[in-house]
Enzyme design. Sequence first.
Site, short mmCIF file in Angstrom:
data_model
loop_
_atom_site.label_atom_id
_atom_site.label_comp_id
_atom_site.label_asym_id
_atom_site.label_seq_id
_atom_site.Cartn_x
_atom_site.Cartn_y
_atom_site.Cartn_z
N LYS A 177 0.66 -1.18 -0.06
CA LYS A 177 -0.02 0.00 -0.04
C LYS A 177 0.86 1.37 0.05
O LYS A 177 0.54 2.20 -0.75
CB LYS A 177 -0.89 -0.20 1.47
N ARG B 213 -9.85 0.95 8.66
CA ARG B 213 -8.99 -0.22 8.85
C ARG B 213 -10.30 -1.03 9.93
O ARG B 213 -10.03 -2.24 10.12
CB ARG B 213 -8.23 -0.09 9.93
N ARG C 108 11.78 -5.29 4.96
CA ARG C 108 11.65 -3.68 4.80
C ARG C 108 12.40 -3.03 5.58
O ARG C 108 12.83 -3.35 6.77
CB ARG C 108 10.15 -3.62 5.20
N ARG D 200 -0.48 -8.75 13.60
CA ARG D 200 -0.87 -7.75 12.45
C ARG D 200 -1.86 -8.49 11.59
O ARG D 200 -2.76 -7.83 11.05
CB ARG D 200 0.19 -7.08 11.78
P1 AP5 Z 1 5.08 -1.58 1.60
O1 AP5 Z 1 4.64 -0.87 0.85
O2 AP5 Z 1 5.56 -1.08 2.98
O3 AP5 Z 1 3.45 -2.36 2.41
P2 AP5 Z 1 2.26 -1.69 3.31
O4 AP5 Z 1 1.20 -2.41 2.47
O5 AP5 Z 1 2.03 -0.48 3.23
O6 AP5 Z 1 2.57 -2.44 4.54
P3 AP5 Z 1 2.50 -1.73 5.92
O7 AP5 Z 1 3.18 -3.04 6.84
O8 AP5 Z 1 3.06 -0.40 6.22
O9 AP5 Z 1 1.03 -1.90 6.31
P4 AP5 Z 1 0.45 -1.66 7.58
O10 AP5 Z 1 -0.95 -1.49 7.07
O11 AP5 Z 1 0.36 -2.86 8.54
O12 AP5 Z 1 1.19 -0.69 8.55
P5 AP5 Z 1 0.72 0.89 8.73
O13 AP5 Z 1 2.04 1.54 8.58
O14 AP5 Z 1 -0.48 1.25 8.17
O15 AP5 Z 1 5.65 -2.78 1.33
C1 AP5 Z 1 6.14 -3.78 2.35
C2 AP5 Z 1 7.31 -4.38 1.74
O16 AP5 Z 1 7.20 -5.12 0.52
C3 AP5 Z 1 8.62 -3.19 1.38
O17 AP5 Z 1 9.79 -3.99 1.54
C4 AP5 Z 1 8.38 -3.14 0.07
O18 AP5 Z 1 9.66 -2.75 -0.82
C5 AP5 Z 1 7.92 -4.50 -0.38
N1 AP5 Z 1 7.17 -4.72 -1.78
C6 AP5 Z 1 6.20 -3.98 -2.05
N2 AP5 Z 1 5.51 -4.02 -3.31
C7 AP5 Z 1 6.08 -5.16 -3.72
C8 AP5 Z 1 5.97 -6.05 -4.86
N3 AP5 Z 1 5.14 -5.67 -5.59
N4 AP5 Z 1 6.79 -7.09 -4.99
C9 AP5 Z 1 7.72 -7.29 -4.09
N5 AP5 Z 1 7.91 -6.62 -2.84
C10 AP5 Z 1 7.16 -5.60 -2.60
O19 AP5 Z 1 0.13 0.66 10.30
C11 AP5 Z 1 1.09 0.03 11.50
C12 AP5 Z 1 0.32 0.10 12.79
O20 AP5 Z 1 -0.12 1.58 12.82
C13 AP5 Z 1 -0.95 -0.76 12.69
O21 AP5 Z 1 -0.46 -2.03 13.07
C14 AP5 Z 1 -1.72 -0.06 13.81
O22 AP5 Z 1 -1.11 -0.45 15.17
C15 AP5 Z 1 -1.68 1.34 13.68
N6 AP5 Z 1 -2.61 1.78 12.77
C16 AP5 Z 1 -2.37 2.16 11.47
N7 AP5 Z 1 -3.41 2.98 10.80
C17 AP5 Z 1 -4.36 2.56 11.86
C18 AP5 Z 1 -6.09 2.48 11.84
N8 AP5 Z 1 -6.63 3.21 10.66
N9 AP5 Z 1 -6.67 2.12 12.78
C19 AP5 Z 1 -6.22 1.57 13.71
N10 AP5 Z 1 -4.74 1.71 13.98
C20 AP5 Z 1 -3.85 2.02 13.00
#
Ligand code: AP5
Length: 207
Positions: free
Chosen positions: A13, A88, A122, A164
């Site tokens: 994402k 979410r 990552r 997660r």
């Molecule tokens: P990346 O692009 O970083 O993936 P992502 O989907 O953004 O993953 P996240 O782990 O950031 O999502 P998340 O939703 O768990 O975390 P967030 O920060 O929102 O890609 C991942 C890896 O894969 C990278 O190394 C990349 O290079 C590689 N990659 C990408 N595309 C690829 C491809 N096509 N092929 C191969 N490799 C690839 O949330 C973190 C925490 O915050 C949550 O756990 C929660 O506690 C809190 N939080 C955030 N938002 C909320 C909410 N709305 N409500 C409640 N809690 C929340």
Amino acid sequence: MNIIFLGPPGAGKGTQAQKICAALNIPQISTGDMLRRAIAEKTPTGLKAKSYMDAGGLVPDDVIIDIVRDRLQADDCAQGYILDGFPRTVPQAEALEGIAQIDKVVEIAVPDEKLVARISGRRVCLKCGATYHVSMLDGKTTCDACGETLIQRDDDKPETVQNRLVAYHAKTAPLVDFYRARGKLATIDGDGGMEKVFADILEALKA
Ligand code: AP5
């Protein structure tokens, strides 16, 4: 366009939101990045959020809804935005309906077994938000975009990643049906190369 990116942790994402935002000249609104900044700055929101994030759980809905409501008032959101990581939960999605008109929801689908390998490799830049995978860094430890030292996120440890994924399937996956029922959902196969996924998302947004 007001767009939501939906998908499990590690689906890509953040990676794709950065590319699409640059292409469409709209801001990326990542609730995860906003919370990590709040934690680094030790704000009241950051202090509240930290224990939930460290455990791999979700931050309470009321905390996150207030943050997003405020952010969407900013001038740079007038021409559209990508919400990356929000909503979410169903209550967050229902609250969003009272805050904004969403045009499209892009679900990036990747099987769970691929996600753990992606997340464990990552590396992120806390300064500009750029995301890398160790496999493409060739030993480099600094950000190509701004030169900052890259780090591994605290919640990218294997035991936290499992929590997660559990939280995603229990609380966030129901949003796929929520938005499908509203005729807004486009599902993209996220298990391909980054450029292919990028092209597929652009195509879905044009449609
Ligand atoms: P990346 O692009 O970083 O993936 P992502 O989907 O953004 O993953 P996240 O782990 O950031 O999502 P998340 O939703 O768990 O975390 P967030 O920060 O929102 O890609 C991942 C890896 O894969 C990278 O190394 C990349 O290079 C590689 N990659 C990408 N595309 C690829 C491809 N096509 N092929 C191969 N490799 C690839 O949330 C973190 C925490 O915050 C949550 O756990 C929660 O506690 C809190 N939080 C955030 N938002 C909320 C909410 N709305 N409500 C409640 N809690 C929340």
